[in-house]
Motif scaffolding. Structure first.
Motif, PDB file in Angstrom:
ATOM      1  N   VAL A  83      77.440  59.473  48.013  1.00 12.56           N
ATOM      2  CA  VAL A  83      78.522  59.425  47.312  1.00 12.56           C
ATOM      3  C   VAL A  83      78.631  58.176  46.128  1.00 12.56           C
ATOM      4  O   VAL A  83      80.087  58.374  45.580  1.00 12.56           O
ATOM      5  CB  VAL A  83      79.819  59.526  48.100  1.00 12.56           C
ATOM      6  N   VAL A  84      78.075  57.297  46.249  1.00  9.77           N
ATOM      7  CA  VAL A  84      77.732  56.402  45.359  1.00  9.77           C
ATOM      8  C   VAL A  84      77.755  56.769  43.872  1.00  9.77           C
ATOM      9  O   VAL A  84      77.825  56.962  43.214  1.00  9.77           O
ATOM     10  CB  VAL A  84      77.760  55.341  45.519  1.00  9.77           C
ATOM     11  N   ALA A  85      76.029  57.402  44.034  1.00 12.75           N
ATOM     12  CA  ALA A  85      75.459  58.411  42.922  1.00 12.75           C
ATOM     13  C   ALA A  85      75.596  59.124  42.244  1.00 12.75           C
ATOM     14  O   ALA A  85      76.400  59.301  40.769  1.00 12.75           O
ATOM     15  CB  ALA A  85      74.345  58.155  43.460  1.00 12.75           C
ATOM     16  N   HIS A  86      76.769  60.004  42.455  1.00  7.10           N
ATOM     17  CA  HIS A  86      77.095  61.225  43.174  1.00  7.10           C
ATOM     18  C   HIS A  86      78.582  61.282  43.041  1.00  7.10           C
ATOM     19  O   HIS A  86      79.433  61.610  43.981  1.00  7.10           O
ATOM     20  CB  HIS A  86      76.430  62.567  42.890  1.00  7.10           C
ATOM     21  N   PRO A  87      79.903  60.389  42.994  1.00 11.04           N
ATOM     22  CA  PRO A  87      81.285  60.783  43.357  1.00 11.04           C
ATOM     23  C   PRO A  87      81.836  61.547  42.811  1.00 11.04           C
ATOM     24  O   PRO A  87      83.068  62.436  43.668  1.00 11.04           O
ATOM     25  CB  PRO A  87      82.160  59.610  43.283  1.00 11.04           C
ATOM     26  N   GLU A  88      81.731  62.731  42.250  1.00  8.38           N
ATOM     27  CA  GLU A  88      82.324  63.860  42.079  1.00  8.38           C
ATOM     28  C   GLU A  88      81.802  65.164  43.033  1.00  8.38           C
ATOM     29  O   GLU A  88      81.865  65.777  42.549  1.00  8.38           O
ATOM     30  CB  GLU A  88      81.274  64.312  40.836  1.00  8.38           C
ATOM     31  N   ASN A  89      80.695  64.736  44.579  1.00 13.61           N
ATOM     32  CA  ASN A  89      80.167  65.312  45.587  1.00 13.61           C
ATOM     33  C   ASN A  89      80.721  64.591  46.438  1.00 13.61           C
ATOM     34  O   ASN A  89      79.975  65.823  47.754  1.00 13.61           O
ATOM     35  CB  ASN A  89      78.438  65.614  44.873  1.00 13.61           C
ATOM     36  N   ALA A 109      85.479  51.381  45.119  1.00 17.36           N
ATOM     37  CA  ALA A 109      84.843  52.627  44.063  1.00 17.36           C
ATOM     38  C   ALA A 109      86.370  53.014  43.885  1.00 17.36           C
ATOM     39  O   ALA A 109      85.917  53.997  43.359  1.00 17.36           O
ATOM     40  CB  ALA A 109      83.342  53.068  45.053  1.00 17.36           C
ATOM     41  N   ALA A 110      87.468  52.744  44.150  1.00 12.02           N
ATOM     42  CA  ALA A 110      87.976  53.383  43.716  1.00 12.02           C
ATOM     43  C   ALA A 110      88.656  52.668  41.805  1.00 12.02           C
ATOM     44  O   ALA A 110      87.961  52.567  41.487  1.00 12.02           O
ATOM     45  CB  ALA A 110      89.378  53.019  44.594  1.00 12.02           C
ATOM     46  N   HIS A 111      89.424  54.137  41.617  1.00 14.42           N
ATOM     47  CA  HIS A 111      88.546  54.245  39.881  1.00 14.42           C
ATOM     48  C   HIS A 111      90.236  52.697  39.834  1.00 14.42           C
ATOM     49  O   HIS A 111      90.930  52.823  40.442  1.00 14.42           O
ATOM     50  CB  HIS A 111      89.351  55.383  39.189  1.00 14.42           C
ATOM     51  N   LYS A 112      90.352  52.156  38.406  1.00 17.80           N
ATOM     52  CA  LYS A 112      90.999  51.272  38.218  1.00 17.80           C
ATOM     53  C   LYS A 112      91.370  51.100  36.381  1.00 17.80           C
ATOM     54  O   LYS A 112      90.521  51.581  36.328  1.00 17.80           O
ATOM     55  CB  LYS A 112      90.144  49.807  38.889  1.00 17.80           C
TER      56      LYS A 112
END
Length: 774
Positions: free
Chosen positions: A217-223, A599-602
């Motif tokens: 989930v770090v390499a592919h947050p969309e998954n 890893a949250a969007h900021k």
């Protein structure tokens, strides 16, 4: 008594004795073959995985880019693996391992059938079979290997204990991040030893075995949603088997893994590129993941070393070197970039992040940030390609006038009220499509999406190169504002299609691949199709040239090349984009905000010491420096455009004062409902020859000396002709346009700015209503 002879059709049917005899013979034959195979197949020595080869990655010129293949594995005993980790793996892969036989006949038959009929491949369903495949046999999915796997598994089950087999399986399974075995995986994802794994973390590692590259989930947050679903499946299995209590299960939260720490051999851009190339090979079914892990491939990429270095330098010069570690917001700043040759579809450069060792997620391929107003050109291209008209029946061209009033409700959409906000809440009155693109006016493009049809807009985006399954690529008016989360590489592919006159060819990252130095691996044939008409693509290019010349992307002019492009900003300023191209190169740059810990969007408000980061700032500046360097020593090409009828002329950018609720208009004024001058309506007073200035008390200031002023016309009132006072155009700094209201018949002025069109729209919702993204 003698049995009578059978006559007629009964003579051709076998008797029950014949059927029984055939069945018995068949069973005996199968038993015989089984014992023959069992006696012939021996447990082989361990495969050569421990000495597996590296994969070598080369630049297009043949120089070495990277080399992988270092096996990250540390064998441990079963006692050194926590019970929670053991149970998690069993819950994920084989819940009845300790009570069942070495093979599962049903799974074996299903796998054989799927392989034989070409319906897909399937690995051994029991842990014993998977261990045999990992440790003793090769990775190919063939009937021969499957049969051998069965016999070896049965023999192994008789010669080794269940604990020994489980221990071997835990030490040979692949968990992603080049981690082989549970110990290496525990360190790679959580910095812990296998003996210290708790149920939550153990369940995530167990989930990875099913799809290691996809579920990181770090390499592919969309998954992440799929990974969490698999994690829940593992935990639920542990509860079902009595290995975990219901109360413990209910209290668990998903344990986000840490960023990957890798060897310096993958530092800088190398790791990003290697992962992207591997994903490309697997996604396009050129090489499967098991074969890649076995190694021995020599892969020549399409990346050009000089362009790659120029991209890194541009990001460093225009962004990274300006960050202040003492400014917390600056620690959120990340960047991604991709550059594609429009004529070939080859990816010639890629920027994944500051350093693969420090930031694992690839900024070029991740698909979790909104693309913002860089999506708007797809709306216009769709309008031209489909011959769309406004609500009043006017063909949509660069010179079509639309109502640019802030928070103007779109007309003609049956799904409920939708009234997007313009950047900084500004209203623009009646404004041409060309000028609305220069200034990224949300209200104009939301209405245009409705006029074209959101479903048609989505299809055009897909045809240009945006994946159909892109998150939030939904057929609603908000699609125009860029709520979709396409990757930088996806956007580069789509813009390359516009640069190539509407011809789309799927991007490629690999020029040649061989194995063991001799075997050439077949690559997919390069195919192109006309995604949109040439007129649609070229007219869009013409409009995007104006964005560079007069709009939010004037910083792109320093590339010293004919250029077209569009800026964009995601909601809450979490990402700023510039997507642009010359006739020879299409490049997209995004600056993104992400918390390095959670890893949250900021939001990037305050980054680089600026109030905000806009697409016309760092992203465009990076694009310009890179493009200039990448095309150095080549002749500058001019755009060869085949334009939509009427698009070669440029209409005055604005008309009189707008009235909210009116559809797109081609010409003429609007009613005086919003006027405060005693019912006077101004429909003329345009400054047609130069840059309009701002209107103050009836006088235009800040305009250019060139041009003439056309007297206004009167509708139920009087209009005083506007006058133009010479002056200099003042460049704005933020939102793009400042519109002066005419009081007494003067001209409406415009100030060019750096960016506009922050994404404000819906991410979901059907015809019944919208959920607004603010």
């Amino acid at each position: 008594m003698k049995r009578p002879k059978r006559t007629g059709w009964r003579r051709i049917l076998p008797t029950w004795r014949m059927l029984l005899g055939t069945f018995v013979i068949g069973v005996l034959l199968l038993i015989g073959l089984f014992f023959l195979g069992y006696s012939m197949v021996k447990i082989p020595a361990a495969n050569a995985f421990a000495t597996k080869q590296s994969n070598v990655y080369l630049y297009a010129d043949g120089s070495q880019l990277a080399r992988d293949g270092e096996v990250n594995r540390e064998n441990v005993t079963l006692a050194q693996v926590s019970k929670d980790a053991q149970h998690a793996v069993l819950a994920a892969e084989d819940r009845d391992f300790y009570t069942e036989s070495a093979v599962d006949p049903k799974a074996m038959l299903r796998a054989a059938w799927n392989t034989a009929t070409g319906k897909g491949t399937q690995s051994g369903s029991t842990i014993t079979q998977q261990y045999v495949k990992n440790y003793y046999l090769a990775q190919e999915q063939t009937v021969t290997r499957k049969v051998k796997e069965v016999f070896v598994a049965i023999k192994l089950d008789r010669s080794e204990s269940k604990n020994e087999i489980l221990e071997g399986y835990l030490n040979t399974s692949y968990f992603g991040r080049n981690a082989y075995g549970i110990q290496a995986a525990a360190q790679a994802y959580y910095g812990k030893d296998a003996t210290d794994l708790d149920p939550a973390r153990a369940a995530y590692l167990a989930a990875l075995v099913n799809a290691p590259s996809e579920y990181d989930v770090v390499a592919h947050p969309e998954n992440k949603a799929a990974a969490v679903a698999r994690w829940n499946y593992v935990l639920d299995g542990m509860v079902k088997k009595g290995w975990l209590s219901e109360s413990e299960r209910a209290a668990m939260k998903f344990p986000m893994p840490r960023e990957q720490t890798v060897s310096t051999g993958m530092s800088g851009q190398r790791g990003y590129i290697v992962n992207a190339v591997n994903d490309y090979l697997i996604k396009n079914k050129i090489v499967d993941s098991d074969s890649l892990e076995a190694g021995g491939y020599r892969i020549t990429t399409t990346l050009q070393k000089s362009k790659q270095n120029a991209f890194v330098k541009a990001v460093d010069d225009k962004l990274m070197s300006k960050l202040d570690k003492k400014n917390k917001v600056d620690t959120y700043v990340r960047a991604g970039g991709a550059s594609v040759d429009p004529k070939t579809g080859q990816v010639v450069a890629m920027y994944g992040g500051i350093d693969y060792v420090k930031q694992y997620t690839n900024g070029a391929t991740r698909g979790d940030f909104q693309v913002g107003s860089t999506f708007k050109p797809f709306v216009f291209a769709s309008a031209v390609d489909n011959g769309s008209t406004t609500q009043s029946g006017q063909t949509i061209t660069p010179n079509t006038y639309y109502d640019g009033t802030d928070k103007r409700a779109v007309q003609g959409w049956p799904g409920g009220t939708y009234a997007p906000e313009n950047e900084d809440g500004k209203s623009y009155g009646q404004i041409t499509v060309r000028k609305a693109t220069d200034l990224s006016v949300n209200s104009v493009y939301a209405q245009m999406a409705v006029d074209v049809g959101p479903s048609k807009v989505k299809q055009t985006a897909v045809d240009l190169g945006i994946p159909a399954d892109t998150k939030d690529l939904q057929p609603y008016p908000s699609i125009a504002l860029g709520t979709a989360t396409a990757s930088v590489l996806d956007m580069a592919e789509a813009y390359a299609t516009l640069a190539n006159h509407g011809k789309h060819g799927t991007y490629t990252m690999v020029e040649k691949i061989t194995r063991d130095g001799t075997q050439d691996i077949k690559l997919p044939e390069s195919t192109t199709k006309q995604a949109v008409s040439r007129q649609a693509a070229d007219t869009t290019t013409s409009v995007l040239q104006s964005v560079v010349d007069n709009g939010t992307a004037t910083a792109a002019q320093t590339a010293d090349r004919p250029a077209a492009g569009k800026t964009g900003t995601a909601e809450e300023d979490t990402a700023a984009w510039f997507a642009g191209y010359t006739p020879d190169l299409a490049t997209v740059v995004s600056v993104m905000g992400q918390d390095p810990v959670t890893a949250a969007h900021k939001s990037l408000y305050g980054a680089l010491g600026l109030p905000r980061i806009n697409g016309g700032g760092a992203p465009t500046e990076i694009w310009a420096q890179y493009t200039k360097a990448a095309l150095r020593n080549t002749t500058a090409s001019e755009f060869d455009l085949d334009l939509q009828a009427g698009a070669e002329t440029v209409a005055p950018p604005t008309q009189g004062t707008a009235t909210p609720g009116t559809g797109g208009q081609d010409n003429g004024g609007t009613t005086g409902a919003n006027q405060d001058n005693g019912g006077t309506t101004t429909t003329g007073g345009q400054n047609t020859g130069g840059t309009p200035g701002t209107t103050t008390n009836g006088t235009t200031t800040g305009g250019t000396t060139a041009g003439s002023t056309t007297a206004g016309t009167t509708t139920s009132g009087t209009t005083t002709a506007g006058t133009t006072t010479s002056g200099t155009t003042t460049s704005g700094t933020d939102s793009g346009t400042s519109t002066g209201t005419t009081t007494g018949g003067t001209s409406t002025g415009t100030t060019a700015g750096t960016d506009a069109g922050t994404t404000t729209g819906t991410t979901a919702g059907g015809p019944g209503g919208f959920g607004f993204v603010q």
